[in-house]
Write a protein that holds these residues in place. Structure first.
Motif, PDB file in Angstrom:
ATOM      1  N   VAL A  86       0.861  -1.076  -0.134  1.00 46.73           N
ATOM      2  CA  VAL A  86       0.034  -0.076  -0.069  1.00 46.73           C
ATOM      3  C   VAL A  86       0.787   1.329   0.024  1.00 46.73           C
ATOM      4  CG1 VAL A  86      -1.701   1.217   1.122  1.00 46.73           C
ATOM      5  CG2 VAL A  86      -1.535  -1.208   1.292  1.00 46.73           C
ATOM      6  N   ARG A  87       0.430   2.227  -0.672  1.00 47.92           N
ATOM      7  CA  ARG A  87       1.042   3.370  -0.513  1.00 47.92           C
ATOM      8  C   ARG A  87       1.397   4.007   0.748  1.00 47.92           C
ATOM      9  NH1 ARG A  87      -0.637   8.670  -3.305  1.00 47.92           N
ATOM     10  NH2 ARG A  87      -2.549   8.248  -2.018  1.00 47.92           N
ATOM     11  N   GLU A  88       2.417   4.373   1.167  1.00 49.20           N
ATOM     12  CA  GLU A  88       3.052   4.716   2.531  1.00 49.20           C
ATOM     13  C   GLU A  88       2.046   5.791   3.317  1.00 49.20           C
ATOM     14  OE1 GLU A  88       6.951   5.148   4.602  1.00 49.20           O
ATOM     15  OE2 GLU A  88       6.740   6.774   3.696  1.00 49.20           O
ATOM     16  N   VAL A  89       1.450   6.914   2.489  1.00 52.71           N
ATOM     17  CA  VAL A  89       0.779   7.555   2.961  1.00 52.71           C
ATOM     18  C   VAL A  89      -0.636   6.987   3.333  1.00 52.71           C
ATOM     19  CG1 VAL A  89      -0.093   8.596   1.017  1.00 52.71           C
ATOM     20  CG2 VAL A  89      -0.087  10.155   2.906  1.00 52.71           C
ATOM     21  N   ASP A  90      -1.276   6.174   2.541  1.00 50.81           N
ATOM     22  CA  ASP A  90      -2.518   5.561   2.588  1.00 50.81           C
ATOM     23  C   ASP A  90      -2.157   4.756   3.887  1.00 50.81           C
ATOM     24  OD1 ASP A  90      -3.472   7.012   0.657  1.00 50.81           O
ATOM     25  OD2 ASP A  90      -3.375   5.686  -0.925  1.00 50.81           O
ATOM     26  N   ASP A  91      -1.375   3.817   3.779  1.00 52.17           N
ATOM     27  CA  ASP A  91      -1.139   2.732   4.867  1.00 52.17           C
ATOM     28  C   ASP A  91      -1.022   3.451   6.340  1.00 52.17           C
ATOM     29  OD1 ASP A  91      -0.596   0.326   6.023  1.00 52.17           O
ATOM     30  OD2 ASP A  91       1.512   0.617   5.896  1.00 52.17           O
ATOM     31  N   TYR A  92      -0.409   4.562   6.360  1.00 57.42           N
ATOM     32  CA  TYR A  92      -0.280   5.423   7.409  1.00 57.42           C
ATOM     33  C   TYR A  92      -1.704   5.889   8.037  1.00 57.42           C
ATOM     34  CZ  TYR A  92       1.625   8.655  10.974  1.00 57.42           C
ATOM     35  OH  TYR A  92       1.797   9.449  12.009  1.00 57.42           O
ATOM     36  N   GLN A  93      -2.701   5.977   7.193  1.00 59.85           N
ATOM     37  CA  GLN A  93      -4.035   6.352   7.669  1.00 59.85           C
ATOM     38  C   GLN A  93      -4.794   5.499   7.822  1.00 59.85           C
ATOM     39  OE1 GLN A  93      -3.001   9.628   8.126  1.00 59.85           O
ATOM     40  NE2 GLN A  93      -4.660  10.783   7.160  1.00 59.85           N
ATOM     41  N   ASN A  94      -4.535   4.078   7.768  1.00 62.04           N
ATOM     42  CA  ASN A  94      -5.419   3.028   7.996  1.00 62.04           C
ATOM     43  C   ASN A  94      -6.067   3.157   9.459  1.00 62.04           C
ATOM     44  OD1 ASN A  94      -6.673   0.339   8.697  1.00 62.04           O
ATOM     45  ND2 ASN A  94      -5.413  -0.432   7.079  1.00 62.04           N
ATOM     46  N   PRO A  95      -7.567   3.619   9.456  1.00 66.53           N
ATOM     47  CA  PRO A  95      -8.111   3.591  10.628  1.00 66.53           C
ATOM     48  C   PRO A  95      -8.104   2.556  11.614  1.00 66.53           C
ATOM     49  CG  PRO A  95      -9.831   3.443   8.869  1.00 66.53           C
ATOM     50  CD  PRO A  95      -8.451   3.467   8.154  1.00 66.53           C
ATOM     51  N   PHE A  96      -8.129   1.322  11.095  1.00 64.58           N
ATOM     52  CA  PHE A  96      -8.195   0.100  11.752  1.00 64.58           C
ATOM     53  C   PHE A  96      -6.831   0.042  12.819  1.00 64.58           C
ATOM     54  CE2 PHE A  96     -11.109  -1.121   8.457  1.00 64.58           C
ATOM     55  CZ  PHE A  96     -12.126  -1.294   9.099  1.00 64.58           C
ATOM     56  N   ARG A  97      -5.681   0.521  12.319  1.00 63.00           N
ATOM     57  CA  ARG A  97      -4.661   0.693  13.046  1.00 63.00           C
ATOM     58  C   ARG A  97      -4.833   1.599  14.340  1.00 63.00           C
ATOM     59  NH1 ARG A  97      -1.333   1.901   9.379  1.00 63.00           N
ATOM     60  NH2 ARG A  97      -0.320  -0.232   9.069  1.00 63.00           N
ATOM     61  N   ILE A  98      -5.341   2.630  13.841  1.00 58.60           N
ATOM     62  CA  ILE A  98      -5.617   3.776  15.027  1.00 58.60           C
ATOM     63  C   ILE A  98      -6.486   3.003  15.910  1.00 58.60           C
ATOM     64  CG2 ILE A  98      -6.431   5.993  15.194  1.00 58.60           C
ATOM     65  CD1 ILE A  98      -5.845   6.734  12.538  1.00 58.60           C
ATOM     66  N   ALA A  99      -7.491   2.433  15.885  1.00 60.02           N
ATOM     67  CA  ALA A  99      -8.469   1.911  16.632  1.00 60.02           C
ATOM     68  C   ALA A  99      -7.630   0.851  17.566  1.00 60.02           C
ATOM     69  CB  ALA A  99      -9.628   1.078  15.813  1.00 60.02           C
ATOM     70  N   LEU A 100      -7.032   0.117  16.888  1.00 62.00           N
ATOM     71  CA  LEU A 100      -6.238  -0.944  17.678  1.00 62.00           C
ATOM     72  C   LEU A 100      -5.124  -0.340  18.809  1.00 62.00           C
ATOM     73  CD1 LEU A 100      -5.086  -3.470  15.265  1.00 62.00           C
ATOM     74  CD2 LEU A 100      -6.916  -3.843  16.978  1.00 62.00           C
ATOM     75  N   VAL A 101      -4.719   1.004  18.438  1.00 62.51           N
ATOM     76  CA  VAL A 101      -3.611   1.871  19.315  1.00 62.51           C
ATOM     77  C   VAL A 101      -4.648   2.478  20.334  1.00 62.51           C
ATOM     78  CG1 VAL A 101      -2.412   3.868  19.368  1.00 62.51           C
ATOM     79  CG2 VAL A 101      -2.064   2.387  17.392  1.00 62.51           C
ATOM     80  N   ALA A 102      -5.845   2.895  20.002  1.00 65.26           N
ATOM     81  CA  ALA A 102      -6.834   3.290  21.139  1.00 65.26           C
ATOM     82  C   ALA A 102      -6.939   2.511  22.047  1.00 65.26           C
ATOM     83  CB  ALA A 102      -7.944   3.863  20.436  1.00 65.26           C
ATOM     84  N   ARG A 103      -7.357   1.149  21.880  1.00 62.89           N
ATOM     85  CA  ARG A 103      -7.691   0.316  22.864  1.00 62.89           C
ATOM     86  C   ARG A 103      -6.646  -0.082  23.827  1.00 62.89           C
ATOM     87  NH1 ARG A 103     -11.934  -3.569  21.882  1.00 62.89           N
ATOM     88  NH2 ARG A 103     -10.592  -5.256  22.822  1.00 62.89           N
ATOM     89  N   LEU A 104      -5.348  -0.242  23.148  1.00 67.07           N
ATOM     90  CA  LEU A 104      -4.133  -0.396  24.056  1.00 67.07           C
ATOM     91  C   LEU A 104      -3.961   0.653  24.771  1.00 67.07           C
ATOM     92  CD1 LEU A 104      -1.500  -1.754  24.901  1.00 67.07           C
ATOM     93  CD2 LEU A 104      -0.235  -0.786  22.966  1.00 67.07           C
ATOM     94  N   ALA A 105      -4.043   2.053  24.262  1.00 66.85           N
ATOM     95  CA  ALA A 105      -3.736   3.032  25.349  1.00 66.85           C
ATOM     96  C   ALA A 105      -4.693   3.231  26.369  1.00 66.85           C
ATOM     97  CB  ALA A 105      -3.860   4.370  24.496  1.00 66.85           C
ATOM     98  N   ALA A 106      -6.072   2.582  26.239  1.00 68.99           N
ATOM     99  CA  ALA A 106      -7.001   2.600  27.308  1.00 68.99           C
ATOM    100  C   ALA A 106      -6.370   1.623  28.521  1.00 68.99           C
ATOM    101  CB  ALA A 106      -8.277   2.119  26.782  1.00 68.99           C
ATOM    102  N   ARG A 107      -5.754   0.639  27.978  1.00 65.00           N
ATOM    103  CA  ARG A 107      -5.405  -0.229  29.235  1.00 65.00           C
ATOM    104  C   ARG A 107      -3.911   0.310  29.729  1.00 65.00           C
ATOM    105  NH1 ARG A 107      -6.371  -4.094  25.031  1.00 65.00           N
ATOM    106  NH2 ARG A 107      -4.051  -4.219  24.460  1.00 65.00           N
ATOM    107  N   LEU A 108      -3.366   1.058  28.962  1.00 67.27           N
ATOM    108  CA  LEU A 108      -2.096   1.985  29.782  1.00 67.27           C
ATOM    109  C   LEU A 108      -2.340   2.961  30.528  1.00 67.27           C
ATOM    110  CD1 LEU A 108       0.416   1.614  26.814  1.00 67.27           C
ATOM    111  CD2 LEU A 108      -0.027  -0.089  28.536  1.00 67.27           C
ATOM    112  N   GLY A 109      -3.901   3.376  30.493  1.00 67.20           N
ATOM    113  CA  GLY A 109      -4.194   4.602  31.270  1.00 67.20           C
ATOM    114  C   GLY A 109      -3.762   5.951  30.614  1.00 67.20           C
ATOM    115  N   LEU A 110      -3.709   5.899  29.288  1.00 67.00           N
ATOM    116  CA  LEU A 110      -3.503   7.142  28.522  1.00 67.00           C
ATOM    117  C   LEU A 110      -5.017   7.483  27.761  1.00 67.00           C
ATOM    118  CD1 LEU A 110      -0.171   6.021  26.730  1.00 67.00           C
ATOM    119  CD2 LEU A 110      -0.435   7.538  28.718  1.00 67.00           C
ATOM    120  N   GLU A 111      -5.924   6.658  27.811  1.00 66.56           N
ATOM    121  CA  GLU A 111      -6.987   6.854  26.951  1.00 66.56           C
ATOM    122  C   GLU A 111      -8.010   6.707  27.784  1.00 66.56           C
ATOM    123  OE1 GLU A 111      -8.868   7.845  24.378  1.00 66.56           O
ATOM    124  OE2 GLU A 111      -8.044   7.280  23.093  1.00 66.56           O
TER     125      GLU A 111
END
Length: 778
Positions: free
Chosen positions: A306-331
């Motif tokens: 995938v084009r790097e800029v499009d891959d960077y914007q993948n919203p499912f990756r961001i959703a996974l980060v938000a879930r981890l951040a919630a467990r780390l107390g950052l979210e």
């Protein structure tokens, strides 16, 4: 004379007469008197008396004190001069930008305060200005120090850029545990040094879960220049969309963060803002940690297909980060609970999307949460790493969740299209509904705190219009339009509710709404039966009459927006006048609207019972000046109109947001009779976000004056008095359906005035900043 012996006394010859001494003890030796200081001059020695020495010392002290007082007074006057200059700058509606230390912060209406003032040179000053911002998610106040420089000019001082040596001679670089590289100007060295162990701890915990290879690193660069952010269309103190997730909000409002696949770029803390207290430093650290986690996740799961800029914007990756951040107390810890409503967009559409707007981010989070609802935590790591080889949503699910193609298709259909089960309403509508961070809540008089209206987690939910019988409510539930039916204890999702707006009741069973971007202008929906009519197209807006039979349509026209009158269910259409923002009177016999003749703002009234005759109620000349002289009207102003229930008075709020909608804006609030007489300007100055409205009997008018309190205007006596409420940032004020209570919605929480007619009425708090808007239940 013979040598004396022990038996022989010494004799002393004296000329004094002989006297016999008494037999008594010899006196002790007298103490030696203190010696005076001797001042030596040629041929002269003089011992100064002690009193003279003290007087000289006192005179010297007085001289030193006078010099110190003079310097202190001069510094104080200079500080006051710079403070006045800063306040003038902050109140200038023509200043285009507002500097934000981090995204998701909102500007406060309060002016900056000079914390310290330093003379860099005789003609250059550095002012460390303490500014207050609001956390866009929790609405809590944050304080940051922003250095500003002023150079001497004839007759005073003016703002200038920092000197070249302010940032230090070099850009420093520090690599932390071989995973995190930090680059920063020398001036930020001490602050960055304090951040290092905190960021190291976050990375260590994240890599323990995500199983990071040794070669995966993240780079953060702080730059000396600060990209300014323009708050387009977002009036201050109204609150950014409440995502329920800090990370989603950060990404959607990332005006000051240049997030690139290779590294993260931030403005230097000494340029964008240095945390001024412990709470602000914690906010800064957590925000930066979230952005670093996003970079780390991308570096762990780059997809070469995938084009790097499009891959960077993948919203499912961001959703996974938000879930981890919630467990780390950052979210927000409830982020993984967001499973309602149905996604606005399907998963394959989200996969191809490279524009991360609010709907995209929320839909991806809903789908991800539904996928992982019954999965172990380890499934998240598998899904994250599966992004590196996926060519679409189905292949991602097959690889990440170990599914067969058939299972992946069935699961995709389920998480995209099947409504997540909603139980009965958690509470009945009682007295007041509150819009809160976690969803709509109910407040009853006997309660000590509000309780949720719906079971489940529904952030970004807003209260709309009640049906005429007060039994049903149009609401946006996590961004999707729905009807809450209190009589049947249920919730009804409307078709295409994710793009629905401007819901209005025609009767107790029928409502109208627009679909954003839809070719069909207005849709009518019969509850429990479905859509009954879709009418008209190519319209910009509409307003349904109080009895639900007619509508004022706003049409796009070559000469400007054109208002027309037509029956709701179709029929002959009649032109009224050019204008917009039409507002019906409570009796449905007249419509007030905003007009622009090309030079100034006007408010007009169309009397629908007398052949649609149009009367001018207000124009800018009534203010004594044209406030839009230097600012284009269509893009930078907004006017609100509100009728009294008696139909005798109208109130308006004429607002100028400046050229980019920043907090350095102004507002004019006034009232006028429907016949155009009795114009009164009630407030002018800092932005008064919304009209307060009229009491049910039309005798009083209320509005919130930013930072001071609530203004109550007695229409009959033409008297205005202030109910003090210092520090409140205005959102709205609303009178009770009967009586004289007033709800005040503020960024610090919801307040209730028990009787606004009293000189010193009781003001009670219904919530903290977790709730920010309130509505009376009719």
């Amino acid at each position: 004379m013979p040598k004396p012996t022990d038996e022989i006394l010494d004799w002393v010859v004296s000329d004094t007469p002989f006297t016999e001494e008494a037999d008594a003890e010899l006196p002790l030796e007298a103490p030696t008197a203190p010696r005076s200081r001797v001042f030596t001059f040629p041929m002269l020695k003089w011992a100064a008396p002690r009193r003279v020495t003290l007087m000289l010392a006192l005179a010297a002290a007085v001289i030193l004190l006078a010099v110190w007082l003079g310097t202190a007074w001069s510094d104080y006057q200079l500080k006051q001069e710079i403070q006045a200059l800063i306040q003038s700058e902050d109140n200038d509606p023509l200043i285009e930008f507002f500097e934000l230390p981090l995204p998701l912060l909102q500007p406060s209406s309060a002016s900056g305060t000079v914390e310290t003032l330093t003379r860099v040179s005789p003609n250059l000053l550095r002012a460390d200005v303490r500014r207050t911002f609001l956390d866009g998610l929790t609405q809590r106040e944050m304080s940051f120090l922003q250095p500003q420089f002023y150079r001497r000019i004839e007759g005073g001082w003016e703002r200038t850029t920092p000197p070249e040596d302010f940032w230090g001679a070099e850009v420093l670089e520090h690599t932390l545990t071989q995973r995190l590289t930090l680059r920063y100007p020398a001036v930020d060295a001490e602050f960055v040094k304090e951040l290092m162990p905190k960021l190291e701890a976050v990375l260590a915990r994240a890599c323990a879960e995500w199983q990071c290879p040794p070669d995966v690193t993240v780079t953060v660069a702080w730059g000396s220049s600060v990209p300014h952010v323009a708050l387009e269309g977002a009036p201050p103190n109204l609150g950014f969309p409440n995502y329920g997730s800090r990370l989603l909000g950060l990404i959607d409002y990332s005006g000051l963060v240049l997030a690139r696949p290779e590294h993260l770029i931030l403005g230097s803390p000494h340029a964008a803002g240095l945390p001024a207290d412990a709470a602000s430093e914690k906010f800064y650290t957590e925000t930066l940690s979230l952005l670093i986690l996003r970079q780390l996740a991308f570096n762990l799961s780059r997809n070469p297909q995938v084009r790097e800029v499009d891959d960077y914007q993948n919203p499912f990756r961001i959703a996974l980060v938000a879930r981890l951040a919630a467990r780390l107390g950052l979210e927000n810890p409830r982020t993984p609970e967001l499973v309602n409503p149905n996604p606005h967009r399907q998963d394959d559409e989200l996969w191809r999307n490279n524009y991360l707007d609010a709907n995209t981010l929320r839909s991806a989070l809903v789908i991800t949460n539904r996928l992982l609802q019954t999965q172990p935590i380890t499934a998240e790591t598998k899904l994250l790493k599966a992004l590196a080889n996926a060519n679409g949503v189905l292949s991602w699910m097959i690889d990440g969740l170990n599914l067969s193609p058939r299972e992946a298709i069935e699961l995709s259909d389920k998480v995209n299209f099947e409504p997540w089960p909603i139980e009965n309403l958690a509470a009945d509508a009682s007295e007041i509904l509150l819009e809160c961070v976690d969803g709509i809540q109910v407040w009853r008089g006997a309660q000590t705190k509000p309780e949720p209206l719906l079971t489940g987690y529904f952030p970004e939910s807003t209260v709309g219009q009640f049906s005429p019988d007060g039994q049903k409510l149009i609401a946006h539930i996590s961004g999707q339009m729905a009807v809450i039916d209190f009589s049947k204890d249920t919730l009804i999702w409307l078709p295409n509710g994710g793009i629905a707006q401007n819901g209005q009741w025609l009767d107790n069973e029928t409502l109208a709404y627009q679909l954003f971007g839809d070719a069909v202008g207005v849709r009518l929906y019969q509850l429990y039966e479905g859509e009954v009519l879709a009418f008209d197209s190519d319209i910009d807006g509409y307003a349904v009459s109080p009895n639900g039979t007619q509508a004022i349509i706003t049409r796009l026209h070559a000469n400007g927006p054109l208002l027309t009158l037509m029956p709701v269910r179709g029929g002959e259409e009649q032109a009224i006048d050019f204008g917009f923002l039409p507002q019906w009177s409570s009796k449905g016999d007249a419509v007030a609207f905003v007009s622009n003749d090309g030079s100034q703002v006007q408010i007009k009234l169309a009397n629908l019972q007398k052949d649609e005759t149009v009367r001018l109620l207000f124009n800018e000349e009534m203010l004594g000046k044209s406030y839009t002289a230097n600012v284009p009207y269509y893009t930078d102003t907004l006017t609100q109109i509100q009728w009294s229930l008696t139909g005798e008075w109208l109130a308006f709020n004429l607002r100028n947001f400046g050229s980019h909608g920043n907090s350095r804006s102004r507002s004019w609030i006034g009232i006028v009779r429907r016949d155009g007489e009795g114009f009164r300007l009630l407030a002018e100055g800092a932005l008064h976000s919304n009209l307060g409205g009229f009491s049910a009997d039309g005798r009083y008018f209320a509005l919130v004056k930013v930072g001071e309190g609530v203004l109550i205007h007695n229409l009959a006596r033409n008297i205005t008095r202030l109910i003090p409420a210092p520090g409140l940032q205005n959102i709205a004020a609303q009178w009770s359906p009967a009586g004289y209570e007033v709800l005040i919605s503020t960024t610090q929480g919801v307040r209730r005035i028990l009787d606004a007619r009293q000189t010193n009425p009781r003001l009670i708090s219904l919530s903290g900043p977790e709730c920010y808007r309130a509505t009376w239940v009719p």
